[in-house]
Motif scaffolding. Structure first.
Motif, PDB file in Angstrom:
ATOM      1  N   UNK A 183      43.074  65.127   1.352  1.00  0.00           N
ATOM      2  CA  UNK A 183      43.664  66.456   1.218  1.00  0.00           C
ATOM      3  C   UNK A 183      45.009  66.378   0.504  1.00  0.00           C
ATOM      4  N   UNK A 184      45.813  65.394   0.856  1.00  0.00           N
ATOM      5  CA  UNK A 184      47.114  65.204   0.207  1.00  0.00           C
ATOM      6  C   UNK A 184      46.930  64.930  -1.276  1.00  0.00           C
ATOM      7  N   UNK A 185      45.967  64.073  -1.585  1.00  0.00           N
ATOM      8  CA  UNK A 185      45.706  63.710  -2.975  1.00  0.00           C
ATOM      9  C   UNK A 185      45.224  64.916  -3.768  1.00  0.00           C
ATOM     10  N   UNK A 186      44.282  65.667  -3.204  1.00  0.00           N
ATOM     11  CA  UNK A 186      43.738  66.834  -3.889  1.00  0.00           C
ATOM     12  C   UNK A 186      44.817  67.889  -4.103  1.00  0.00           C
ATOM     13  N   UNK A 187      45.629  68.143  -3.090  1.00  0.00           N
ATOM     14  CA  UNK A 187      46.714  69.119  -3.220  1.00  0.00           C
ATOM     15  C   UNK A 187      47.687  68.726  -4.319  1.00  0.00           C
ATOM     16  N   UNK A 188      48.022  67.455  -4.377  1.00  0.00           N
ATOM     17  CA  UNK A 188      48.975  66.974  -5.377  1.00  0.00           C
ATOM     18  C   UNK A 188      48.402  67.110  -6.794  1.00  0.00           C
ATOM     19  N   UNK A 189      47.139  66.760  -6.955  1.00  0.00           N
ATOM     20  CA  UNK A 189      46.496  66.869  -8.268  1.00  0.00           C
ATOM     21  C   UNK A 189      46.444  68.329  -8.728  1.00  0.00           C
ATOM     22  N   UNK A 190      46.084  69.223  -7.806  1.00  0.00           N
ATOM     23  CA  UNK A 190      46.000  70.648  -8.147  1.00  0.00           C
ATOM     24  C   UNK A 190      47.376  71.203  -8.484  1.00  0.00           C
ATOM     25  N   UNK A 191      48.406  70.769  -7.768  1.00  0.00           N
ATOM     26  CA  UNK A 191      49.769  71.222  -8.054  1.00  0.00           C
ATOM     27  C   UNK A 191      50.223  70.786  -9.437  1.00  0.00           C
ATOM     28  N   UNK A 192      49.640  69.726  -9.936  1.00  0.00           N
ATOM     29  CA  UNK A 192      49.972  69.236 -11.276  1.00  0.00           C
ATOM     30  C   UNK A 192      49.104  69.886 -12.352  1.00  0.00           C
ATOM     31  N   UNK A 193      48.229  70.811 -11.931  1.00  0.00           N
ATOM     32  CA  UNK A 193      47.377  71.501 -12.890  1.00  0.00           C
ATOM     33  C   UNK A 193      46.190  70.680 -13.345  1.00  0.00           C
ATOM     34  N   UNK A 194      45.791  69.715 -12.528  1.00  0.00           N
ATOM     35  CA  UNK A 194      44.658  68.845 -12.858  1.00  0.00           C
ATOM     36  C   UNK A 194      43.393  69.415 -12.215  1.00  0.00           C
ATOM     37  N   UNK A 195      42.331  69.477 -12.969  1.00  0.00           N
ATOM     38  CA  UNK A 195      41.060  70.002 -12.469  1.00  0.00           C
ATOM     39  C   UNK A 195      40.418  68.953 -11.567  1.00  0.00           C
ATOM     40  N   UNK A 196      40.556  69.146 -10.258  1.00  0.00           N
ATOM     41  CA  UNK A 196      39.995  68.221  -9.270  1.00  0.00           C
ATOM     42  C   UNK A 196      39.124  69.017  -8.304  1.00  0.00           C
ATOM     43  N   UNK A 197      37.972  68.459  -7.943  1.00  0.00           N
ATOM     44  CA  UNK A 197      37.056  69.165  -7.060  1.00  0.00           C
ATOM     45  C   UNK A 197      36.562  68.255  -5.950  1.00  0.00           C
ATOM     46  N   UNK A 198      36.434  68.854  -4.774  1.00  0.00           N
ATOM     47  CA  UNK A 198      36.073  68.129  -3.548  1.00  0.00           C
ATOM     48  C   UNK A 198      34.682  68.544  -3.077  1.00  0.00           C
ATOM     49  N   UNK A 199      33.865  67.550  -2.728  1.00  0.00           N
ATOM     50  CA  UNK A 199      32.539  67.796  -2.166  1.00  0.00           C
ATOM     51  C   UNK A 199      32.312  66.814  -1.017  1.00  0.00           C
ATOM     52  N   UNK A 200      31.739  67.295   0.059  1.00  0.00           N
ATOM     53  CA  UNK A 200      31.251  66.351   1.060  1.00  0.00           C
ATOM     54  C   UNK A 200      29.948  65.762   0.526  1.00  0.00           C
ATOM     55  N   UNK A 201      29.595  64.594   1.020  1.00  0.00           N
ATOM     56  CA  UNK A 201      28.347  63.965   0.594  1.00  0.00           C
ATOM     57  C   UNK A 201      27.151  64.839   0.964  1.00  0.00           C
ATOM     58  N   UNK A 202      27.267  65.555   2.077  1.00  0.00           N
ATOM     59  CA  UNK A 202      26.186  66.441   2.505  1.00  0.00           C
ATOM     60  C   UNK A 202      25.989  67.573   1.495  1.00  0.00           C
ATOM     61  N   UNK A 203      27.096  68.185   1.062  1.00  0.00           N
ATOM     62  CA  UNK A 203      27.037  69.251   0.056  1.00  0.00           C
ATOM     63  C   UNK A 203      26.500  68.699  -1.258  1.00  0.00           C
ATOM     64  N   UNK A 204      26.965  67.526  -1.624  1.00  0.00           N
ATOM     65  CA  UNK A 204      26.521  66.887  -2.860  1.00  0.00           C
ATOM     66  C   UNK A 204      25.012  66.646  -2.823  1.00  0.00           C
ATOM     67  N   UNK A 205      24.533  66.197  -1.676  1.00  0.00           N
ATOM     68  CA  UNK A 205      23.098  65.938  -1.518  1.00  0.00           C
ATOM     69  C   UNK A 205      22.292  67.226  -1.658  1.00  0.00           C
ATOM     70  N   UNK A 206      22.847  68.322  -1.160  1.00  0.00           N
ATOM     71  CA  UNK A 206      22.184  69.623  -1.292  1.00  0.00           C
ATOM     72  C   UNK A 206      22.087  70.040  -2.757  1.00  0.00           C
TER      73      UNK A 206
END
Length: 308
Positions: A183-206
């Motif tokens: 969460x810290x990493x994703x928040x920091x990347x987004x604050x820098x304007x970097x296109x970052x996306x999070x998926x759980x493995x379960x969602x990815x499998x779907x």
């Protein structure tokens, strides 16, 4: 900047600007009831007619041109004062154009980052940033190791995209602190304007299953975000059920297609367990020493410690 997110942001500002201009016209109609404003508009019209006649007759136009500038400046100042007080614009600085002096306005950058955040999947994670990290004050086995990992991932964000290792594989049992680190990493990347996306493995499998069962001509949009995002974050790899001809096959495709891009994976499984579950093809892509960094996190279940 991510092209699709940039275009989405531009669309938002196009709509804002159109709404603002519509409000402006309505407000100007109201302003016409004001004697001072109506008088200014009338003076400008009359001066414009005089200027046109002078131009047609070849007469000296300097006085008319000077007066035109003075009257229009006075009108603009009057309108700006009234219109700004009427809260017509989301941003009075750029007047909802998103541009100031040839550069993106701060409001445009803020909106662009929000567009990235809206599609990032961050709402599935705990609300946590690098500033919230207080692991050094918690009495747990992994305190020192986790502090080091926070520093490493903060450095990863600051060095992006020129990282030594493009892919991070974080191994550790449930509750040791992986999700807050992600969460810290994703928040920091987004604050820098970097296109970052999070998926759980379960969602990815779907998504893999949906791709597998969707009409061939309609498949591309399903994988689009997974392949195009600058940073793909996959959480809890290993908890998803293994669907025959789907899970391992499409995970292999995804990792292959994202070669050269940045991917961060967190898993409860050990490297040996990963190899046993996904086979050599996936394992070799996860453990490529030239592009991947394997990080290990062992320790106490922080959820139990924090609840004491």
């Amino acid at each position: 900047m991510d092209i699709k997110s940039l275009n989405e942001t531009k669309k938002i500002f196009t709509e804002r600007r159109a709404t603002a201009l519509e409000k402006c016209e309505k407000q100007k109609q109201i302003l016409m009831q004001n004697e001072e404003y109506a008088s200014l508009v009338k003076q400008i019209r009359l001066n414009t007619l005089s200027l046109s006649r002078a131009l047609a007759n070849g007469d000296d136009c300097s006085e008319f041109e000077k007066l035109d500038k003075q009257l229009n400046k006075k009108l603009q100042d009057y309108e700006s004062k009234i219109l700004n007080n009427a809260n017509i614009y989301h941003c009075p600085t750029c007047k909802d154009t998103g541009i100031v002096n040839g550069k993106y306005c701060d409001c445009f950058i803020k909106t662009y980052k929000q567009v990235l955040r809206n599609k990032s999947g961050i709402n599935a994670l705990p609300v946590f940033t690098f500033k919230d990290n207080k692991i050094s004050t918690i009495d747990c086995k992994q305190s020192k190791n986790l502090s080091t990992l926070y520093n490493s991932m903060y450095k990863y964000c600051n060095e992006f995209p020129n990282n030594k290792y493009k892919n991070i594989i974080l191994c550790g049992k449930a509750g040791v602190g992986k999700s807050c680190l992600l969460s810290s990493t994703l928040n920091e990347l987004l604050d820098k304007g970097i296109n970052a996306q999070y998926f759980t493995a379960f969602h990815l499998n779907s998504l893999f299953l949906k791709y597998h069962t969707t009409n061939f001509n309609e498949r591309d949009y399903i994988f689009e975000n997974l392949l195009e995002t600058e940073v793909l974050i996959i959480d809890d790899l290993g908890i998803e059920p293994t669907i025959k001809n789907v899970t391992i096959e499409y995970l292999t495709v995804l990792l292959s297609e994202r070669a050269g891009k940045h991917t961060i994976i967190a898993t409860n499984l050990s490297p040996l367990e990963l190899q046993n579950k996904y086979g050599d093809r996936v394992f070799s892509r996860l453990t490529n020493k030239e592009t991947n960094k394997l990080l290990y996190l062992e320790g106490d279940d922080l959820r139990h410690i924090e609840n004491k």
